[in-house]
Write a protein that holds these residues in place. Structure first.
Motif, mmCIF file in Angstrom:
data_model
loop_
_atom_site.group_PDB
_atom_site.id
_atom_site.type_symbol
_atom_site.label_atom_id
_atom_site.label_comp_id
_atom_site.label_asym_id
_atom_site.label_seq_id
_atom_site.Cartn_x
_atom_site.Cartn_y
_atom_site.Cartn_z
ATOM 1 N N GLN A 162 0.767 -1.198 0.054
ATOM 2 C CA GLN A 162 0.099 -0.041 0.074
ATOM 3 C C GLN A 162 0.938 1.166 -0.049
ATOM 4 O OE1 GLN A 162 -3.763 0.281 0.235
ATOM 5 N NE2 GLN A 162 -3.518 -1.796 -0.459
ATOM 6 N N LEU A 163 0.658 2.161 -0.875
ATOM 7 C CA LEU A 163 1.397 3.376 -0.722
ATOM 8 C C LEU A 163 0.294 4.709 -0.622
ATOM 9 C CD1 LEU A 163 3.350 3.073 -4.163
ATOM 10 C CD2 LEU A 163 3.997 2.744 -1.949
ATOM 11 N N ARG A 164 0.916 5.674 0.123
ATOM 12 C CA ARG A 164 0.257 6.791 0.493
ATOM 13 C C ARG A 164 0.395 7.872 -0.329
ATOM 14 N NH1 ARG A 164 -2.555 8.817 4.518
ATOM 15 N NH2 ARG A 164 -2.431 7.104 6.013
ATOM 16 N N PRO B 265 0.050 11.474 -1.309
ATOM 17 C CA PRO B 265 -0.294 12.896 -0.452
ATOM 18 C C PRO B 265 -1.553 13.600 -0.981
ATOM 19 C CG PRO B 265 2.181 12.823 -1.513
ATOM 20 C CD PRO B 265 1.341 11.754 -2.034
ATOM 21 N N TRP B 266 -1.996 13.110 -2.031
ATOM 22 C CA TRP B 266 -3.207 14.092 -2.471
ATOM 23 C C TRP B 266 -4.463 13.050 -2.274
ATOM 24 C CZ3 TRP B 266 1.319 14.176 -4.748
ATOM 25 C CH2 TRP B 266 1.934 15.478 -4.719
ATOM 26 N N CYS B 267 -4.213 11.728 -2.688
ATOM 27 C CA CYS B 267 -5.454 10.649 -2.516
ATOM 28 C C CYS B 267 -5.561 9.740 -1.381
ATOM 29 C CB CYS B 267 -5.382 9.995 -3.858
ATOM 30 S SG CYS B 267 -5.414 11.058 -5.371
ATOM 31 N N GLY B 268 -4.393 9.687 -0.532
ATOM 32 C CA GLY B 268 -4.533 8.961 0.462
ATOM 33 C C GLY B 268 -3.815 7.367 0.168
ATOM 34 N N ASP B 269 -4.075 6.533 0.997
ATOM 35 C CA ASP B 269 -3.677 4.938 0.694
ATOM 36 C C ASP B 269 -4.349 4.353 -0.322
ATOM 37 O OD1 ASP B 269 -1.953 5.305 3.007
ATOM 38 O OD2 ASP B 269 -3.490 4.187 4.130
ATOM 39 N N TRP C 223 7.778 8.164 -7.277
ATOM 40 C CA TRP C 223 6.651 7.431 -7.695
ATOM 41 C C TRP C 223 5.426 8.626 -8.465
ATOM 42 C CZ3 TRP C 223 5.676 2.342 -6.980
ATOM 43 C CH2 TRP C 223 6.442 1.361 -6.371
ATOM 44 N N ARG C 224 4.736 8.003 -9.200
ATOM 45 C CA ARG C 224 3.701 8.623 -9.837
ATOM 46 C C ARG C 224 2.176 7.970 -9.473
ATOM 47 N NH1 ARG C 224 1.646 9.197 -15.658
ATOM 48 N NH2 ARG C 224 0.297 11.201 -15.352
ATOM 49 N N HIS C 225 1.193 8.506 -9.079
ATOM 50 C CA HIS C 225 0.020 8.018 -8.870
ATOM 51 C C HIS C 225 -0.676 7.724 -10.258
ATOM 52 C CE1 HIS C 225 -3.803 7.731 -6.251
ATOM 53 N NE2 HIS C 225 -3.634 6.879 -6.967
ATOM 54 N N THR C 226 -0.321 7.105 -11.292
ATOM 55 C CA THR C 226 -0.962 7.051 -12.584
ATOM 56 C C THR C 226 -2.190 6.731 -12.883
ATOM 57 O OG1 THR C 226 0.144 4.643 -12.719
ATOM 58 C CG2 THR C 226 1.546 6.344 -13.442
ATOM 59 N N ALA C 227 -2.755 5.770 -11.824
ATOM 60 C CA ALA C 227 -4.307 5.608 -11.856
ATOM 61 C C ALA C 227 -5.167 6.310 -10.911
ATOM 62 C CB ALA C 227 -4.454 3.977 -11.502
ATOM 63 N N GLY C 228 -4.438 7.516 -10.617
ATOM 64 C CA GLY C 228 -5.194 8.405 -9.660
ATOM 65 C C GLY C 228 -4.892 9.730 -10.144
ATOM 66 N N CYS C 229 -4.426 10.657 -9.475
ATOM 67 C CA CYS C 229 -4.315 12.170 -9.444
ATOM 68 C C CYS C 229 -3.289 12.193 -10.482
ATOM 69 C CB CYS C 229 -4.133 12.913 -8.329
ATOM 70 S SG CYS C 229 -2.386 12.420 -7.288
ATOM 71 N N GLY C 230 -2.475 11.359 -10.965
ATOM 72 C CA GLY C 230 -1.299 11.676 -11.760
ATOM 73 C C GLY C 230 0.078 12.289 -11.345
ATOM 74 N N MET C 231 -0.226 12.893 -10.042
ATOM 75 C CA MET C 231 0.980 13.663 -9.497
ATOM 76 C C MET C 231 2.187 12.734 -9.180
ATOM 77 S SD MET C 231 -0.338 16.704 -9.287
ATOM 78 C CE MET C 231 0.761 17.592 -8.315
ATOM 79 N N TRP C 232 3.372 13.246 -9.293
ATOM 80 C CA TRP C 232 4.536 12.633 -8.799
ATOM 81 C C TRP C 232 4.901 13.183 -7.338
ATOM 82 C CZ3 TRP C 232 7.748 9.426 -11.301
ATOM 83 C CH2 TRP C 232 7.476 9.091 -12.929
ATOM 84 N N PHE C 233 5.762 12.242 -6.480
ATOM 85 C CA PHE C 233 6.079 12.531 -5.369
ATOM 86 C C PHE C 233 7.232 11.404 -4.951
ATOM 87 C CE2 PHE C 233 2.924 9.023 -4.848
ATOM 88 C CZ PHE C 233 3.132 8.329 -4.146
ATOM 89 N N ALA D 190 8.722 7.586 4.986
ATOM 90 C CA ALA D 190 8.350 8.990 4.746
ATOM 91 C C ALA D 190 7.811 8.992 3.173
ATOM 92 C CB ALA D 190 9.664 9.702 4.920
ATOM 93 N N VAL D 191 6.811 9.972 3.047
ATOM 94 C CA VAL D 191 6.461 10.347 1.970
ATOM 95 C C VAL D 191 6.397 11.631 1.854
ATOM 96 C CG1 VAL D 191 4.236 10.433 0.521
ATOM 97 C CG2 VAL D 191 4.754 8.362 1.675
ATOM 98 N N TYR D 192 7.151 12.375 0.697
ATOM 99 C CA TYR D 192 7.039 14.057 0.855
ATOM 100 C C TYR D 192 7.397 14.627 -0.735
ATOM 101 C CZ TYR D 192 12.168 12.301 -0.229
ATOM 102 O OH TYR D 192 13.328 11.695 -0.531
ATOM 103 N N SER D 193 6.932 15.811 -0.794
ATOM 104 C CA SER D 193 6.970 16.366 -2.044
ATOM 105 C C SER D 193 8.330 16.294 -3.169
ATOM 106 C CB SER D 193 6.395 17.816 -1.905
ATOM 107 O OG SER D 193 6.586 18.507 -2.898
#
Length: 91
Positions: free
Chosen positions: A3-5, A7-11, A55-65, A78-81
């Motif tokens: 599971q990854l968190r 920062p914009w969409c949660g787990d 990482w990139r949330h490709t199936a969600g918001c598309g944002m990199w973190f 840790a998860v950070y911008s």
């Protein structure tokens, strides 16, 4: 499944993300030697333990973190911008 968190969409399940590799790797200039370019392309650290990755949330918001993941247990520490420094990193 990991599971990854986001920062914009949660787990979310790992299948929604794409790993972009190690963070903080600086691309060499275009006029570098073939040896330097080869080291950049093919030689990476393969640590046992904490590893900073992008990482990139490709199936969600598309944002990199960025995140810090233990390569043995897959525990996320840790998860950070993308623009923030790695938490706990020494200057």
């Amino acid at each position: 499944m990991m599971q990854l968190r986001c920062p914009w969409c949660g787990d979310r399940p790992e299948t929604e993300f794409h790993c972009g590799g190690t963070t903080a790797i600086t691309r060499p200039p275009l006029d570098c030697s073939n040896e330097t370019w080869g080291r950049y392309l093919y030689f990476r650290e393969n640590p046992k333990g904490d590893h900073a990755e992008r990482w990139r949330h490709t199936a969600g918001c598309g944002m990199w973190f960025n995140l810090v993941r233990d390569t043995v247990t897959h525990e996320i520490h840790a998860v950070y911008s993308m623009t923030d420094p790695r938490p706990g990193a020494r200057p």
